[in-house]
Write a protein that holds these residues in place. Structure first.
Motif, short mmCIF file in Angstrom:
data_model
loop_
_atom_site.label_atom_id
_atom_site.label_comp_id
_atom_site.label_asym_id
_atom_site.label_seq_id
_atom_site.Cartn_x
_atom_site.Cartn_y
_atom_site.Cartn_z
N ALA A 122 -26.65 -42.67 0.65
CA ALA A 122 -25.39 -42.54 0.02
C ALA A 122 -25.01 -41.05 0.18
CB ALA A 122 -25.65 -42.63 -1.66
N GLY A 123 -23.62 -40.86 0.48
CA GLY A 123 -23.00 -39.70 0.64
C GLY A 123 -22.96 -39.37 2.10
N THR A 124 -22.96 -38.03 2.77
CA THR A 124 -22.92 -37.63 4.16
C THR A 124 -23.66 -36.52 4.42
OG1 THR A 124 -20.56 -38.59 4.20
CG2 THR A 124 -21.32 -36.98 5.95
N LYS A 125 -24.30 -36.46 5.35
CA LYS A 125 -25.60 -35.23 5.75
C LYS A 125 -24.87 -34.51 6.86
CE LYS A 125 -29.34 -35.73 8.00
NZ LYS A 125 -30.70 -36.07 8.49
N ARG A 166 -29.70 -43.59 17.81
CA ARG A 166 -29.24 -42.47 17.51
C ARG A 166 -27.72 -42.63 17.03
NH1 ARG A 166 -28.05 -36.46 20.16
NH2 ARG A 166 -27.60 -35.18 18.06
N THR A 167 -27.60 -42.77 15.91
CA THR A 167 -26.13 -43.50 15.27
C THR A 167 -25.25 -42.30 14.84
OG1 THR A 167 -27.02 -44.21 13.26
CG2 THR A 167 -26.80 -45.77 15.42
N SER A 168 -25.71 -41.06 14.69
CA SER A 168 -24.78 -39.92 14.05
C SER A 168 -23.57 -39.42 15.07
CB SER A 168 -25.58 -38.69 13.98
OG SER A 168 -26.23 -38.35 15.26
N ASP A 169 -22.78 -38.66 14.57
CA ASP A 169 -21.84 -37.82 15.18
C ASP A 169 -22.24 -36.42 15.50
OD1 ASP A 169 -20.19 -40.16 15.24
OD2 ASP A 169 -18.47 -39.21 13.82
N SER A 170 -21.86 -35.82 16.31
CA SER A 170 -22.29 -34.40 16.89
C SER A 170 -21.40 -33.80 17.59
CB SER A 170 -23.54 -34.36 17.27
OG SER A 170 -23.51 -34.87 18.63
N CYS A 171 -21.42 -32.12 17.66
CA CYS A 171 -20.47 -31.51 18.44
C CYS A 171 -21.16 -30.31 18.84
CB CYS A 171 -19.02 -31.43 17.71
SG CYS A 171 -19.13 -30.34 16.42
N GLN A 231 -24.29 -31.70 13.28
CA GLN A 231 -24.30 -33.24 13.48
C GLN A 231 -24.02 -33.71 12.15
OE1 GLN A 231 -28.53 -32.63 14.27
NE2 GLN A 231 -28.09 -31.87 16.32
N VAL A 232 -23.67 -35.07 12.10
CA VAL A 232 -23.17 -35.62 10.61
C VAL A 232 -23.73 -36.93 10.75
CG1 VAL A 232 -20.95 -36.22 9.51
CG2 VAL A 232 -20.66 -34.60 11.16
N TYR A 233 -24.26 -37.36 9.44
CA TYR A 233 -24.84 -38.60 9.44
C TYR A 233 -24.28 -39.28 8.17
CZ TYR A 233 -28.71 -37.16 12.27
OH TYR A 233 -29.52 -36.86 13.44
N GLU A 234 -23.45 -40.36 8.46
CA GLU A 234 -22.81 -41.11 7.16
C GLU A 234 -23.72 -42.27 6.79
OE1 GLU A 234 -19.85 -40.09 6.02
OE2 GLU A 234 -18.70 -39.38 8.05
N VAL A 235 -23.36 -42.82 5.67
CA VAL A 235 -24.24 -43.92 5.30
C VAL A 235 -24.57 -44.98 6.36
CG1 VAL A 235 -24.48 -45.89 3.67
CG2 VAL A 235 -23.18 -43.80 2.80
N GLY A 236 -26.14 -45.10 6.61
CA GLY A 236 -26.62 -46.08 7.33
C GLY A 236 -26.92 -45.39 8.72
N GLN A 237 -26.42 -44.13 8.95
CA GLN A 237 -26.54 -43.40 10.23
C GLN A 237 -27.91 -42.66 10.30
OE1 GLN A 237 -23.07 -41.06 11.08
NE2 GLN A 237 -22.18 -42.71 12.20
#
Length: 222
Positions: free
Chosen positions: A206-209, A78-83, A116-122
């Motif tokens: 590509a982009g951010t989710k 799990r490589t995303s960011d969250s809060c 939750q945030v997913y950048e490229v590759g996350q």
């Protein structure tokens, strides 16, 4: 005097599953897709674009590397960011209330809305939202409200590529669509964990989710 028979956790989870499914179907708003033991409910345009943008702003203010309930030997699991978003924020309170009303579920069953945030590759590799009996965290989770029943997730935007939610056991894949709510019951009809709810957040290409997720418990969440 007749004895009152208390329902078991499994019976409560079965009841909760049936009641929410009945409410969603009766709402007339939910699209339903079912396959290989999994039923997904979709509500398009669940919130406005402005609400999505404002939630993204809140998430960006509080984001930090996502954690796991149990330690994984795989650093890429799990490589995303969250809060966790404040339930006292008027926007968060409004969205949580809207979710609970749609599902017909007492808000006290719900955990804090998580961004939750997913950048490229996350990514978030295949996992279940329900808790595993015998795990190191089981006793604590049972004290905090019991087993997780329903998952409610809203896509706040659409990454340029990738970022799908894949259910590999069920053979279903959901592509992000701005303001779309997706719901599923993590239990089977009898109230036992449903293996078909195994799911993954595929890598963003590509982009951010951005998404928000709200989980609901068997009992009131503490």
């Amino acid at each position: 005097m007749a004895k009152i028979k208390l329902k078991t956790p499994q019976e409560r989870l079965a009841d909760l599953g049936r009641n929410v499914a009945r409410k969603l179907k009766a709402s007339g708003r939910a699209q339903i897709a079912a396959q290989n033991g999994l039923t997904l409910y979709f509500v398009q345009d669940f919130m406005s674009r402005t609400e999505c943008e404002e939630l993204i702003t809140l998430i960006n203010k509080g984001r930090q590397p996502s954690g796991l309930l149990s330690v994984s030997a795989d650093p890429e699991f799990r490589t995303s960011d969250s809060c966790n978003l404040s339930p006292f924020d008027p926007l968060v309170e409004r969205i949580e209330g809207r979710i609970c009303t749609l599902m017909g579920i007492d808000y006290r069953h719900g955990e804090t809305l998580q961004g939750q945030v997913y950048e490229v590759g996350q990514q978030f590799k295949p996992h279940h939202d329900h808790f595993l009996r015998g795990s190191a965290y089981w006793d604590e989770m049972m004290r905090q409200g019991g087993q997780r029943s329903w998952t409610a997730m809203v896509y706040l935007n659409e990454p340029a590529a990738g970022g799908e939610t894949e259910f590999p056991t069920a053979g279903m894949t959901v592509s992000p669509r701005t303001a779309m709510l997706v719901l599923w019951n993590n239990m089977q009809d009898d109230g036992t964990p449903n293996p078909a709810t195994l799911h993954a957040g595929k890598p963003v290409l590509a982009g951010t989710k951005y998404i928000v997720t709200k989980w609901f418990r068997e009992k009131f969440w503490i």
